[in-house]
Design a protein around this motif. Structure first.
Motif, PDB file in Angstrom:
ATOM      1  N   GLN A   1       0.527  -1.509  -0.124  1.00  0.00           N
ATOM      2  CA  GLN A   1       0.196  -0.701   0.052  1.00  0.00           C
ATOM      3  C   GLN A   1       1.203   1.346  -0.074  1.00  0.00           C
ATOM      4  O   GLN A   1       0.371   1.969   0.915  1.00  0.00           O
ATOM      5  CB  GLN A   1      -0.903   0.471   1.191  1.00  0.00           C
ATOM      6  CG  GLN A   1      -1.817  -1.495   1.533  1.00  0.00           C
ATOM      7  CD  GLN A   1      -2.792  -0.961   2.468  1.00  0.00           C
ATOM      8  OE1 GLN A   1      -4.105  -0.817   2.641  1.00  0.00           O
ATOM      9  NE2 GLN A   1      -2.683  -1.429   3.500  1.00  0.00           N
ATOM     10  N   ASN A   2       2.346   0.603  -0.558  1.00  0.00           N
ATOM     11  CA  ASN A   2       3.023   1.874  -0.832  1.00  0.00           C
ATOM     12  C   ASN A   2       3.616   2.630   0.960  1.00  0.00           C
ATOM     13  O   ASN A   2       2.946   4.016   0.655  1.00  0.00           O
ATOM     14  CB  ASN A   2       2.204   3.661  -1.870  1.00  0.00           C
ATOM     15  CG  ASN A   2       2.750   4.491  -1.934  1.00  0.00           C
ATOM     16  OD1 ASN A   2       4.092   4.130  -2.363  1.00  0.00           O
ATOM     17  ND2 ASN A   2       2.355   5.777  -2.180  1.00  0.00           N
ATOM     18  N   GLY A   3       3.737   2.165   1.396  1.00  0.00           N
ATOM     19  CA  GLY A   3       4.093   1.758   2.807  1.00  0.00           C
ATOM     20  C   GLY A   3       5.290   1.608   3.083  1.00  0.00           C
ATOM     21  O   GLY A   3       6.030   0.676   1.834  1.00  0.00           O
ATOM     22  N   ILE A   4       5.909   2.586   3.955  1.00  0.00           N
ATOM     23  CA  ILE A   4       6.966   0.704   4.274  1.00  0.00           C
ATOM     24  C   ILE A   4       7.405   0.726   5.621  1.00  0.00           C
ATOM     25  O   ILE A   4       6.406   1.825   6.702  1.00  0.00           O
ATOM     26  CB  ILE A   4       8.689   1.575   4.154  1.00  0.00           C
ATOM     27  CG1 ILE A   4       8.480   3.414   4.684  1.00  0.00           C
ATOM     28  CG2 ILE A   4       8.669   2.512   2.603  1.00  0.00           C
ATOM     29  CD1 ILE A   4      10.082   3.996   4.549  1.00  0.00           C
ATOM     30  N   ILE A   5       8.043   0.406   6.255  1.00  0.00           N
ATOM     31  CA  ILE A   5       8.398   0.070   7.340  1.00  0.00           C
ATOM     32  C   ILE A   5       9.830   0.186   8.499  1.00  0.00           C
ATOM     33  O   ILE A   5      11.075  -1.361   7.487  1.00  0.00           O
ATOM     34  CB  ILE A   5       6.762  -0.722   8.212  1.00  0.00           C
ATOM     35  CG1 ILE A   5       6.748  -1.375   9.982  1.00  0.00           C
ATOM     36  CG2 ILE A   5       7.237  -2.605   7.459  1.00  0.00           C
ATOM     37  CD1 ILE A   5       6.465  -1.933  10.541  1.00  0.00           C
ATOM     38  N   SER A   6       9.971   0.042   9.423  1.00  0.00           N
ATOM     39  CA  SER A   6      11.297  -0.256  10.261  1.00  0.00           C
ATOM     40  C   SER A   6      11.148   0.165  11.719  1.00  0.00           C
ATOM     41  O   SER A   6       9.773  -0.082  12.536  1.00  0.00           O
ATOM     42  CB  SER A   6      12.241   1.190   9.691  1.00  0.00           C
ATOM     43  OG  SER A   6      11.576   2.171  10.429  1.00  0.00           O
ATOM     44  N   THR A   7      12.172  -0.429  12.205  1.00  0.00           N
ATOM     45  CA  THR A   7      12.257  -0.667  13.453  1.00  0.00           C
ATOM     46  C   THR A   7      13.200  -0.241  14.486  1.00  0.00           C
ATOM     47  O   THR A   7      14.495   0.199  13.295  1.00  0.00           O
ATOM     48  CB  THR A   7      12.834  -2.211  14.258  1.00  0.00           C
ATOM     49  OG1 THR A   7      13.652  -3.013  13.282  1.00  0.00           O
ATOM     50  CG2 THR A   7      11.471  -3.374  13.580  1.00  0.00           C
ATOM     51  N   LEU A   8      13.356   0.158  15.443  1.00  0.00           N
ATOM     52  CA  LEU A   8      14.674   0.936  15.985  1.00  0.00           C
ATOM     53  C   LEU A   8      14.757   1.464  17.544  1.00  0.00           C
ATOM     54  O   LEU A   8      13.195   0.305  18.567  1.00  0.00           O
ATOM     55  CB  LEU A   8      13.711   2.364  15.962  1.00  0.00           C
ATOM     56  CG  LEU A   8      13.351   3.824  16.332  1.00  0.00           C
ATOM     57  CD1 LEU A   8      13.899   4.778  16.596  1.00  0.00           C
ATOM     58  CD2 LEU A   8      12.309   3.299  14.872  1.00  0.00           C
ATOM     59  N   ASN A   9      15.184   0.924  18.500  1.00  0.00           N
ATOM     60  CA  ASN A   9      15.374   1.409  19.559  1.00  0.00           C
ATOM     61  C   ASN A   9      15.439   3.032  20.637  1.00  0.00           C
ATOM     62  O   ASN A   9      15.841   2.811  20.018  1.00  0.00           O
ATOM     63  CB  ASN A   9      16.621  -0.202  20.228  1.00  0.00           C
ATOM     64  CG  ASN A   9      16.283  -1.545  20.278  1.00  0.00           C
ATOM     65  OD1 ASN A   9      15.422  -1.512  20.628  1.00  0.00           O
ATOM     66  ND2 ASN A   9      17.457  -1.827  19.133  1.00  0.00           N
ATOM     67  N   LEU A  10      14.470   2.631  21.302  1.00  0.00           N
ATOM     68  CA  LEU A  10      13.699   4.858  21.800  1.00  0.00           C
ATOM     69  C   LEU A  10      15.624   4.284  22.737  1.00  0.00           C
ATOM     70  O   LEU A  10      15.873   3.041  23.030  1.00  0.00           O
ATOM     71  CB  LEU A  10      13.058   4.717  22.546  1.00  0.00           C
ATOM     72  CG  LEU A  10      11.892   4.402  21.124  1.00  0.00           C
ATOM     73  CD1 LEU A  10      10.778   4.738  21.857  1.00  0.00           C
ATOM     74  CD2 LEU A  10      11.732   5.003  20.212  1.00  0.00           C
TER      75      LEU A  10
ATOM     76  N   ASN B   1      15.335   6.095  25.413  1.00  0.00           N
ATOM     77  CA  ASN B   1      15.291   6.087  26.724  1.00  0.00           C
ATOM     78  C   ASN B   1      14.816   4.118  26.765  1.00  0.00           C
ATOM     79  O   ASN B   1      14.108   3.712  28.068  1.00  0.00           O
ATOM     80  CB  ASN B   1      14.167   6.491  27.606  1.00  0.00           C
ATOM     81  CG  ASN B   1      15.023   7.769  27.216  1.00  0.00           C
ATOM     82  OD1 ASN B   1      15.735   7.963  27.427  1.00  0.00           O
ATOM     83  ND2 ASN B   1      13.963   9.591  26.894  1.00  0.00           N
ATOM     84  N   GLY B   2      14.663   3.399  26.669  1.00  0.00           N
ATOM     85  CA  GLY B   2      13.689   1.989  26.423  1.00  0.00           C
ATOM     86  C   GLY B   2      13.222   1.614  25.085  1.00  0.00           C
ATOM     87  O   GLY B   2      12.280   2.398  24.967  1.00  0.00           O
ATOM     88  N   GLY B   3      13.123   0.512  25.099  1.00  0.00           N
ATOM     89  CA  GLY B   3      11.413   0.128  24.099  1.00  0.00           C
ATOM     90  C   GLY B   3      11.610  -0.019  23.093  1.00  0.00           C
ATOM     91  O   GLY B   3      12.892   0.483  22.583  1.00  0.00           O
ATOM     92  N   ALA B   4      10.896  -1.167  22.184  1.00  0.00           N
ATOM     93  CA  ALA B   4      11.047  -1.245  20.777  1.00  0.00           C
ATOM     94  C   ALA B   4       9.523   0.283  20.384  1.00  0.00           C
ATOM     95  O   ALA B   4       9.134  -0.375  20.592  1.00  0.00           O
ATOM     96  CB  ALA B   4      10.993  -2.351  20.725  1.00  0.00           C
ATOM     97  N   CYS B   5      10.161  -0.125  18.873  1.00  0.00           N
ATOM     98  CA  CYS B   5       9.159   0.850  17.822  1.00  0.00           C
ATOM     99  C   CYS B   5       9.723   0.762  16.526  1.00  0.00           C
ATOM    100  O   CYS B   5      10.611   0.365  16.076  1.00  0.00           O
ATOM    101  CB  CYS B   5      10.155   2.423  18.538  1.00  0.00           C
ATOM    102  SG  CYS B   5       8.597   3.743  17.256  1.00  0.00           S
ATOM    103  N   PHE B   6       7.797   0.736  16.282  1.00  0.00           N
ATOM    104  CA  PHE B   6       8.047   0.299  15.107  1.00  0.00           C
ATOM    105  C   PHE B   6       7.601   1.702  14.223  1.00  0.00           C
ATOM    106  O   PHE B   6       6.652   2.200  14.492  1.00  0.00           O
ATOM    107  CB  PHE B   6       6.534  -0.906  14.802  1.00  0.00           C
ATOM    108  CG  PHE B   6       6.873  -1.544  14.918  1.00  0.00           C
ATOM    109  CD1 PHE B   6       7.321  -2.999  14.383  1.00  0.00           C
ATOM    110  CD2 PHE B   6       6.895  -2.201  16.164  1.00  0.00           C
ATOM    111  CE1 PHE B   6       7.791  -4.279  15.054  1.00  0.00           C
ATOM    112  CE2 PHE B   6       6.709  -4.356  16.642  1.00  0.00           C
ATOM    113  CZ  PHE B   6       7.715  -4.201  15.970  1.00  0.00           C
ATOM    114  N   GLU B   7       8.040   2.062  13.193  1.00  0.00           N
ATOM    115  CA  GLU B   7       7.434   3.485  12.459  1.00  0.00           C
ATOM    116  C   GLU B   7       7.352   3.383  11.318  1.00  0.00           C
ATOM    117  O   GLU B   7       8.489   2.484  10.503  1.00  0.00           O
ATOM    118  CB  GLU B   7       8.968   4.484  12.732  1.00  0.00           C
ATOM    119  CG  GLU B   7       8.929   5.694  11.622  1.00  0.00           C
ATOM    120  CD  GLU B   7       9.822   6.726  11.838  1.00  0.00           C
ATOM    121  OE1 GLU B   7      10.264   7.205  13.068  1.00  0.00           O
ATOM    122  OE2 GLU B   7      10.938   6.421  11.163  1.00  0.00           O
ATOM    123  N   ILE B   8       5.954   3.511  10.648  1.00  0.00           N
ATOM    124  CA  ILE B   8       5.197   3.329   9.529  1.00  0.00           C
ATOM    125  C   ILE B   8       4.925   4.257   8.547  1.00  0.00           C
ATOM    126  O   ILE B   8       4.784   5.464   9.065  1.00  0.00           O
ATOM    127  CB  ILE B   8       3.762   2.644   9.497  1.00  0.00           C
ATOM    128  CG1 ILE B   8       4.004   1.166  10.892  1.00  0.00           C
ATOM    129  CG2 ILE B   8       3.507   2.065   8.337  1.00  0.00           C
ATOM    130  CD1 ILE B   8       2.681   0.794  10.509  1.00  0.00           C
TER     131      ILE B   8
END
Length: 393
Positions: free
Chosen positions: A370-379, A381-388
């Motif tokens: 759907q013309n999107g991308i997804i990436s991951t990173l560690n914040l 201050n801690g915590g896992a993050c998904f960025e779409i």
């Protein structure tokens, strides 16, 4: 027709080069013979004056010199002392120079015309080959290419061979991909048959076996059912048969519906969800499938954050894309897992026992369709993050 044009172009080039070469040769020979005449006459006059000094005035008058008083014998050319230069002899051949200059000019013009014709022809051929490649890349033209005999013929043949090979390679790859998807689909369908039979058997055994034993069997059945459904979905994605019904959808609505489907699990694990309601932000997407992808991300965060913490969501829009972020308050992704999180059947270091490594690859595939991308990173201050990011264009 092309052969005739090439022959004419070659003839024009030969004619122009011949005219230029002839004109230059005439100028050179005229200059050379004028120099020979000048030098010969000077030597002749010098010998006469050496033998008969009294003839110098006669020679001077014969040469119509007005500077006879300067006539002396010296090391320099004697005609210079009479006021004559080599240029005076060349002026006598002015007509020859005019003819040579005219020939040189005509030859230059013909050469320029031939060069411009060849340049325009080359540009037209390059443009034609470029347009052909562009249309091939966009699927707007057949594989056939008009044949033409010129200096680009070999390049055209190599382009045609390369494109033919690429088409064959693509067809073979698509065939292999379809075969793989069909096999995967068949396996998933075959799994459903024993799963259904086991489910019926469990229902019949509920009155005879201990509840704990039955609960374990039901969990494994649920896992197998989920795996079969995921395999079917993967096969549809690989085969390109999964269609998206794109329409304007509010991001807040997608996040809320995804959480509603997982609310029971979140309550069971003691994990909260924070979905802020801001100004309406819409994306062009399929509501059901996008919600499925978000559910996988929310569930992943829920499984990797301690009880009593919160899974956070945020979303914003700019002229290029709509960005959605989902993160937890856990320990974050393991460093060695980050490059492999979206690989199928990959189980990270902190994966749950019942995980099979399909949820994140499915979410990635649905978002990218759907013309999107997804990436991951560690914040920080801690915590896992998904960025779409869902791009507008």
């Amino acid at each position: 027709m092309n052969e005739k044009r090439n022959s004419r172009l070659i003839m024009l080039l030969v004619l122009s080069v011949s005219l230029i070469a002839t004109a230059l040769a005439v100028v050179f020979l005229t200059y050379y013979f004028s120099h020979i005449q000048y030098q010969t006459l000077a030597d002749f006059c010098e010998k006469i004056i050496e033998e008969y000094p009294e003839c110098r005035y006669t020679i001077s008058e014969a040469l119509k010199s007005q500077e006879t008083d300067k006539l002396i014998l010296s090391d320099e050319n004697i005609l210079l002392s009479f006021g004559y230069e080599q240029l005076d002899f060349m002026r006598a051949n002015a007509e020859v120079f005019w003819v040579a200059g005219t020939g040189f000019l005509i030859g230059s013009v013909l050469f320029l015309l031939a060069f411009l014709y060849w340049h325009r022809k080359s540009e037209a051929r390059i443009k034609m080959l470029t347009n052909y490649l562009e249309k091939i890349n966009t699927g707007g033209q057949s594989l056939l290419l008009d044949t033409s005999e010129d200096e680009f013929s070999r390049l055209q043949d190599e382009i045609y061979k390369t494109i033919t090979t690429l088409y064959q390679t693509r067809d073979a790859a698509l065939m292999a991909k379809r075969n793989f998807a069909d096999n995967l689909s068949n396996i998933a369908h075959q799994l459903k048959t024993p799963i259904t039979a086991i489910s019926l058997s469990v229902q019949m055994m509920k009155q005879q076996l201990p509840p704990a034993y039955l609960a374990q069997i039901e969990r494994q059945l649920y896992r197998l059912t989920h795996l079969a459904e995921a395999l079917l979905l993967l096969s549809r994605i690989d085969a390109g048969t999964l269609t998206m019904k794109e329409s304007p959808v509010d991001v807040f609505t997608i996040l809320t519906l995804a959480y509603d489907n997982l609310q029971e699990l979140f309550v069971k694990e003691g994990v909260f969800v924070d979905i802020p309601e801001t100004d309406e932000i819409s994306i062009k997407a399929d509501l059901e499938w996008t919600m499925e992808a978000i559910m996988n991300l929310l569930k992943n965060c829920m499984e990797h954050t301690p009880s009593g913490t919160t899974v956070h969501c945020s979303y914003e829009k700019n002229p290029l894309y709509v960005q959605v972020r989902i993160w937890d308050e856990g320990q974050g992704f393991a460093k060695e897992d980050l490059p492999h999180l979206f690989e199928r059947f990959y189980r990270g270091r902190n994966a749950k026992d019942n995980s099979v490594g399909i949820g994140l690859p499915l979410a990635k595939a649905i978002i990218e369709m759907q013309n999107g991308i997804i990436s991951t990173l560690n914040l920080p201050n801690g915590g896992a993050c998904f960025e779409i990011r869902f791009y507008s264009h």
